[in-house]
Design a protein around this motif. Structure first.
Motif, PDB file in Angstrom:
ATOM      1  N   LEU A 229       0.840  -1.195   0.000  1.00 54.97           N
ATOM      2  CA  LEU A 229       0.000   0.000   0.000  1.00 54.97           C
ATOM      3  C   LEU A 229       0.876   1.246   0.000  1.00 54.97           C
ATOM      4  CD1 LEU A 229      -2.545  -1.199   2.701  1.00 54.97           C
ATOM      5  CD2 LEU A 229      -2.826  -1.263   0.232  1.00 54.97           C
ATOM      6  N   PRO A 230       0.772   2.084  -1.023  1.00 52.96           N
ATOM      7  CA  PRO A 230       1.588   3.301  -1.087  1.00 52.96           C
ATOM      8  C   PRO A 230       1.424   4.158   0.162  1.00 52.96           C
ATOM      9  CG  PRO A 230       0.419   2.943  -3.156  1.00 52.96           C
ATOM     10  CD  PRO A 230      -0.130   1.962  -2.173  1.00 52.96           C
ATOM     11  N   GLY A 231       2.549   4.527   0.767  1.00 53.66           N
ATOM     12  CA  GLY A 231       2.518   5.383   1.943  1.00 53.66           C
ATOM     13  C   GLY A 231       2.152   4.678   3.227  1.00 53.66           C
ATOM     14  N   ARG A 232       1.973   3.353   3.192  1.00 50.28           N
ATOM     15  CA  ARG A 232       1.617   2.602   4.395  1.00 50.28           C
ATOM     16  C   ARG A 232       2.472   1.350   4.489  1.00 50.28           C
ATOM     17  NH1 ARG A 232      -4.791   2.672   5.562  1.00 50.28           N
ATOM     18  NH2 ARG A 232      -3.924   1.676   7.402  1.00 50.28           N
ATOM     19  N   LYS A 233       2.483   0.737   5.648  1.00 51.36           N
ATOM     20  CA  LYS A 233       3.227  -0.493   5.822  1.00 51.36           C
ATOM     21  C   LYS A 233       2.587  -1.612   4.993  1.00 51.36           C
ATOM     22  CE  LYS A 233       4.795   0.457  10.552  1.00 51.36           C
ATOM     23  NZ  LYS A 233       4.774  -0.009  11.964  1.00 51.36           N
ATOM     24  N   THR A 234       3.439  -2.544   4.562  1.00 52.76           N
ATOM     25  CA  THR A 234       2.903  -3.731   3.894  1.00 52.76           C
ATOM     26  C   THR A 234       1.898  -4.410   4.819  1.00 52.76           C
ATOM     27  OG1 THR A 234       4.895  -4.056   2.600  1.00 52.76           O
ATOM     28  CG2 THR A 234       3.517  -5.984   2.954  1.00 52.76           C
ATOM     29  N   ARG A 235       0.788  -4.839   4.243  1.00 52.49           N
ATOM     30  CA  ARG A 235      -0.314  -5.345   5.059  1.00 52.49           C
ATOM     31  C   ARG A 235      -0.685  -6.762   4.640  1.00 52.49           C
ATOM     32  NH1 ARG A 235      -4.541  -3.064   8.278  1.00 52.49           N
ATOM     33  NH2 ARG A 235      -5.871  -4.815   8.878  1.00 52.49           N
ATOM     34  N   ILE A 236      -0.784  -7.672   5.618  1.00 52.36           N
ATOM     35  CA  ILE A 236      -1.309  -9.010   5.361  1.00 52.36           C
ATOM     36  C   ILE A 236      -2.828  -8.927   5.440  1.00 52.36           C
ATOM     37  CG2 ILE A 236      -1.454 -11.386   6.182  1.00 52.36           C
ATOM     38  CD1 ILE A 236       1.402 -11.141   7.171  1.00 52.36           C
ATOM     39  N   MET A 237      -3.476  -9.179   4.297  1.00 50.47           N
ATOM     40  CA  MET A 237      -4.924  -9.069   4.236  1.00 50.47           C
ATOM     41  C   MET A 237      -5.624 -10.325   4.751  1.00 50.47           C
ATOM     42  SD  MET A 237      -5.238  -6.017   3.194  1.00 50.47           S
ATOM     43  CE  MET A 237      -7.033  -6.033   3.096  1.00 50.47           C
ATOM     44  N   ALA A 238      -4.979 -11.486   4.595  1.00 51.31           N
ATOM     45  CA  ALA A 238      -5.548 -12.751   5.063  1.00 51.31           C
ATOM     46  C   ALA A 238      -4.463 -13.811   5.019  1.00 51.31           C
ATOM     47  CB  ALA A 238      -6.741 -13.170   4.206  1.00 51.31           C
ATOM     48  N   GLN A 239      -4.662 -14.858   5.793  1.00 47.77           N
ATOM     49  CA  GLN A 239      -3.755 -16.004   5.768  1.00 47.77           C
ATOM     50  C   GLN A 239      -4.557 -17.282   5.584  1.00 47.77           C
ATOM     51  OE1 GLN A 239      -1.875 -14.852   9.653  1.00 47.77           O
ATOM     52  NE2 GLN A 239       0.030 -15.339   8.583  1.00 47.77           N
ATOM     53  N   LEU A 240      -4.016 -18.191   4.786  1.00 48.06           N
ATOM     54  CA  LEU A 240      -4.572 -19.529   4.630  1.00 48.06           C
ATOM     55  C   LEU A 240      -3.607 -20.496   5.315  1.00 48.06           C
ATOM     56  CD1 LEU A 240      -5.932 -17.813   2.328  1.00 48.06           C
ATOM     57  CD2 LEU A 240      -6.179 -19.962   1.088  1.00 48.06           C
ATOM     58  N   ARG A 241      -4.096 -21.228   6.323  1.00 43.17           N
ATOM     59  CA  ARG A 241      -3.244 -22.052   7.183  1.00 43.17           C
ATOM     60  C   ARG A 241      -3.493 -23.534   6.937  1.00 43.17           C
ATOM     61  NH1 ARG A 241      -4.129 -20.665  13.242  1.00 43.17           N
ATOM     62  NH2 ARG A 241      -6.179 -21.576  12.751  1.00 43.17           N
ATOM     63  N   SER A 242      -2.420 -24.295   6.854  1.00 39.99           N
ATOM     64  CA  SER A 242      -2.515 -25.736   6.616  1.00 39.99           C
ATOM     65  C   SER A 242      -2.831 -26.474   7.907  1.00 39.99           C
ATOM     66  CB  SER A 242      -1.189 -26.275   6.057  1.00 39.99           C
ATOM     67  OG  SER A 242      -0.986 -25.851   4.741  1.00 39.99           O
ATOM     68  N   ILE A 243      -3.750 -27.425   7.798  1.00 36.99           N
ATOM     69  CA  ILE A 243      -4.091 -28.274   8.930  1.00 36.99           C
ATOM     70  C   ILE A 243      -4.196 -29.716   8.454  1.00 36.99           C
ATOM     71  CG2 ILE A 243      -5.310 -26.455  10.184  1.00 36.99           C
ATOM     72  CD1 ILE A 243      -7.943 -27.754   9.243  1.00 36.99           C
ATOM     73  N   GLY A 244      -3.974 -30.663   9.375  1.00 40.50           N
ATOM     74  CA  GLY A 244      -4.193 -32.075   9.096  1.00 40.50           C
ATOM     75  C   GLY A 244      -3.117 -32.719   8.249  1.00 40.50           C
ATOM     76  N   ALA A 245      -3.359 -33.996   7.926  1.00 41.55           N
ATOM     77  CA  ALA A 245      -2.424 -34.755   7.090  1.00 41.55           C
ATOM     78  C   ALA A 245      -2.491 -34.269   5.652  1.00 41.55           C
ATOM     79  CB  ALA A 245      -2.770 -36.247   7.160  1.00 41.55           C
ATOM     80  N   SER A 246      -1.346 -34.291   4.995  1.00 44.28           N
ATOM     81  CA  SER A 246      -1.275 -33.752   3.640  1.00 44.28           C
ATOM     82  C   SER A 246      -2.044 -34.619   2.646  1.00 44.28           C
ATOM     83  CB  SER A 246       0.179 -33.649   3.194  1.00 44.28           C
ATOM     84  OG  SER A 246       0.260 -33.264   1.840  1.00 44.28           O
ATOM     85  N   LEU A 247      -2.724 -33.943   1.724  1.00 44.70           N
ATOM     86  CA  LEU A 247      -3.378 -34.641   0.617  1.00 44.70           C
ATOM     87  C   LEU A 247      -2.422 -34.877  -0.543  1.00 44.70           C
ATOM     88  CD1 LEU A 247      -6.896 -32.914   0.404  1.00 44.70           C
ATOM     89  CD2 LEU A 247      -6.239 -35.007   1.612  1.00 44.70           C
ATOM     90  N   ALA A 248      -1.237 -34.254  -0.486  1.00 45.89           N
ATOM     91  CA  ALA A 248      -0.180 -34.462  -1.494  1.00 45.89           C
ATOM     92  C   ALA A 248      -0.689 -34.232  -2.912  1.00 45.89           C
ATOM     93  CB  ALA A 248       0.416 -35.860  -1.345  1.00 45.89           C
ATOM     94  N   ARG A 249      -1.509 -33.188  -3.093  1.00 47.36           N
ATOM     95  CA  ARG A 249      -1.998 -32.853  -4.425  1.00 47.36           C
ATOM     96  C   ARG A 249      -0.931 -32.088  -5.213  1.00 47.36           C
ATOM     97  NH1 ARG A 249      -7.428 -32.441  -5.378  1.00 47.36           N
ATOM     98  NH2 ARG A 249      -6.739 -32.388  -7.550  1.00 47.36           N
ATOM     99  N   ASP A 250      -1.146 -32.012  -6.520  1.00 42.41           N
ATOM    100  CA  ASP A 250      -0.227 -31.314  -7.414  1.00 42.41           C
ATOM    101  C   ASP A 250      -1.054 -30.365  -8.279  1.00 42.41           C
ATOM    102  OD1 ASP A 250       1.450 -30.730  -9.783  1.00 42.41           O
ATOM    103  OD2 ASP A 250       2.810 -32.239  -8.959  1.00 42.41           O
ATOM    104  N   LEU A 251      -0.564 -29.149  -8.510  1.00 45.38           N
ATOM    105  CA  LEU A 251      -1.289 -28.203  -9.343  1.00 45.38           C
ATOM    106  C   LEU A 251      -1.550 -28.758 -10.742  1.00 45.38           C
ATOM    107  CD1 LEU A 251       0.381 -24.787  -8.399  1.00 45.38           C
ATOM    108  CD2 LEU A 251      -1.985 -25.469  -7.951  1.00 45.38           C
ATOM    109  N   ARG A 252      -0.687 -29.666 -11.169  1.00 47.30           N
ATOM    110  CA  ARG A 252      -0.879 -30.255 -12.492  1.00 47.30           C
ATOM    111  C   ARG A 252      -2.066 -31.210 -12.535  1.00 47.30           C
ATOM    112  NH1 ARG A 252       5.285 -32.152 -13.163  1.00 47.30           N
ATOM    113  NH2 ARG A 252       4.780 -32.691 -10.998  1.00 47.30           N
ATOM    114  N   ASP A 253      -2.636 -31.529 -11.358  1.00 42.79           N
ATOM    115  CA  ASP A 253      -3.843 -32.368 -11.322  1.00 42.79           C
ATOM    116  C   ASP A 253      -5.073 -31.635 -11.864  1.00 42.79           C
ATOM    117  OD1 ASP A 253      -2.271 -34.247 -10.040  1.00 42.79           O
ATOM    118  OD2 ASP A 253      -3.068 -33.831  -8.032  1.00 42.79           O
ATOM    119  N   LEU A 254      -5.016 -30.304 -11.889  1.00 43.97           N
ATOM    120  CA  LEU A 254      -6.204 -29.521 -12.219  1.00 43.97           C
ATOM    121  C   LEU A 254      -6.452 -29.493 -13.720  1.00 43.97           C
ATOM    122  CD1 LEU A 254      -5.637 -26.475  -9.844  1.00 43.97           C
ATOM    123  CD2 LEU A 254      -7.288 -28.332  -9.540  1.00 43.97           C
ATOM    124  N   PRO A 255      -7.678 -29.766 -14.134  1.00 41.94           N
ATOM    125  CA  PRO A 255      -8.005 -29.594 -15.555  1.00 41.94           C
ATOM    126  C   PRO A 255      -8.169 -28.098 -15.860  1.00 41.94           C
ATOM    127  CG  PRO A 255      -9.972 -30.200 -14.339  1.00 41.94           C
ATOM    128  CD  PRO A 255      -8.843 -30.237 -13.341  1.00 41.94           C
TER     129      PRO A 255
END
Length: 460
Positions: A283-309
């Protein structure tokens, strides 16, 4: 259009809509949306005087499915007039929600039912187009998701509605605009929120694939965004699938997201429990701001972005540049003063801005013709010329266009409904005029829109 003429034509249209309503009696369920006063805790105190679809929560994410009819009954329980616009949707003109252009304003206590079938999947949003500045500044902006009719391969989804508010220390509202701001870049808020919360954290399964939908529904602020330490790619822009690989935004090269614009990311969550991905705003003239966070929980699903059609394409007609006519639109300050006549829909009391050096006379002004008349089915190139030092997100209702050139930067040819014009920038956009009606054409810095930078384009 004169009010009498509107009432005569809308009366005939109402008969047709009534007949259609009987035919659709077994069709989609009606979603009841009640515009009402609300209260919410932003800081240490509760803010009264908000406007939402709930008494104590932000406007919800509305959902539909591509090709499936939707019926949205909007009831006005505020003391002001209103009307609801579905930003980015290519729907019939009568359902576009622009007062005096497509419908009369919704009076206190009245209900207007919007019936339409969305032709395009993607991320859209909704907001009032009457008392626009006041109601949006007080909270009435929500996201709309039109889902694809096939499985897109994601494990989960997150929607982020970015917007700010102007609040005093005690939680009360400060004036939602200033004349100085309206005549320049707009009046920024001082409380930045995501889904009305500050620094929210959303949990998703580790190693999963998340569709991250981000919308800027602010009245003024232009966000410069990037994702922190993420495996991700941009998959859609302003609702429409991206068919080319775009560079992932970074701190050095953030993504500019102006009011009205949306972006979808395909995001792979980190492997480890508690690891997160931040949505960061520079943000010009202001501190960098974290608007939201996405947090990992649980056992990994081990997905790959290449799985997506690939996302299925929307049925948008592409312009024929060899047969396109060019029209020019100049955006800048107004050469004359005077207050717009906005009838029941509010005026800020000033004219600062103009299109083609003529300020918008106001929503309720009579004798105001279209900026241009386009022939249905024909291709056009619209030259958008910014003759001011301020940025303008220019939004065209009811149609989709593609940027083809700029005098200041390379623009990817992404289907969109909102073009962000930089200082002194000239952008050529191309479209097919395939949706008949009178379509609002305006800056989405609402202070600019309400002080002259607005008009409409007619498709015959």
């Amino acid at each position: 259009m004169k009010r009498r003429d509107f009432l005569l034509s809308s009366g005939a249209a109402a008969l047709g809509l009534a007949a259609a309503g009987r035919l659709l009696a077994q069709g989609p369920a009606t979603q009841e949306l009640v515009i009402q006063k609300a209260a919410y805790r932003f800081r240490d105190s509760i803010t009264q005087g908000l406007v939402s679809l709930s008494p104590d929560a932000p406007p919800p994410v509305l959902r539909g499915r591509v090709g499936k009819p939707m019926r949205l009954a909007v009831t006005n329980q505020t003391p002001d007039y209103t009307a609801m616009h579905w930003h980015g949707l290519r729907i019939p003109n009568a359902m576009d929600g622009v007062p005096y252009l497509t419908q009369m304003p919704i009076a206190p206590g009245e209900t207007f039912t919007y019936d339409f079938t969305p032709p395009d999947a993607g991320t859209y949003w909704y907001h009032p187009h009457c008392m626009t500045m006041a109601q949006m500044a007080h909270g009435l902006t929500g996201m709309m998701v039109i889902e694809e009719d096939s499985d897109t391969g994601f494990d989960s989804e997150e929607t982020l509605n970015l917007r700010d508010f102007r609040l005093a220390d005690d939680g009360s509202f400060l004036p939602y605009y200033t004349a100085r701001g309206a005549a320049r870049g707009g009046t920024h808020g001082n409380v930045l929120t995501t889904n009305w919360d500050q620094d929210p954290v959303y949990d998703h399964t580790a190693g999963s694939l998340v569709r991250l939908r981000i919308a800027n529904t602010d009245t003024t602020r232009i966000y410069r965004l990037h994702l922190g330490a993420a495996q991700a790619r941009i998959i859609a822009w302003d609702g429409h699938p991206v068919r080319q690989l775009l560079a992932l935004p970074s701190a050095d090269a953030p993504l500019y997201l102006g009011p009205g614009q949306r972006v979808d990311f395909a995001l792979r969550m980190p492997e480890g429990e508690g690891q997160d991905v931040s949505v960061i705003a520079e943000l010009p003239g202001r501190k960098t701001r974290i608007m939201a966070q996405l947090r990992s929980i649980g056992a990994s699903l081990a997905r790959d972005l290449r799985d997506l059609p690939p996302l299925p394409e929307n049925p948008v007609a592409l312009p024929d540049l060899d047969r396109a006519d060019m029209l020019e639109f100049v955006f800048g300050w107004t050469p004359e003063g005077g207050a717009p006549n906005d009838g029941l829909c509010g005026s800020l009391g000033y004219s600062f801005w103009s299109i083609n050096r003529t300020p918008w006379a106001g929503d309720a002004a009579t004798g105001t013709g279209p900026l241009a008349v386009l022939k249905r089915g024909k291709s056009y190139v619209l030259r958008l010329r910014n003759e001011s030092p301020n940025l303008h997100p220019i939004h065209l209702h009811g149609l989709v266009f593609v940027p083809i050139r700029s005098n200041r930067r390379a623009l990817p040819p992404l289907l969109t409904d909102t073009a962000l014009l930089l200082k002194d920038e000239v952008i050529d956009i191309a479209l097919v005029a395939d949706n008949p009606g009178d379509w609002a054409f305006h800056c989405h810095v609402i202070e600019h829109q309400k002080t002259g930078l607005a008009g409409y384009i007619r498709v015959t």
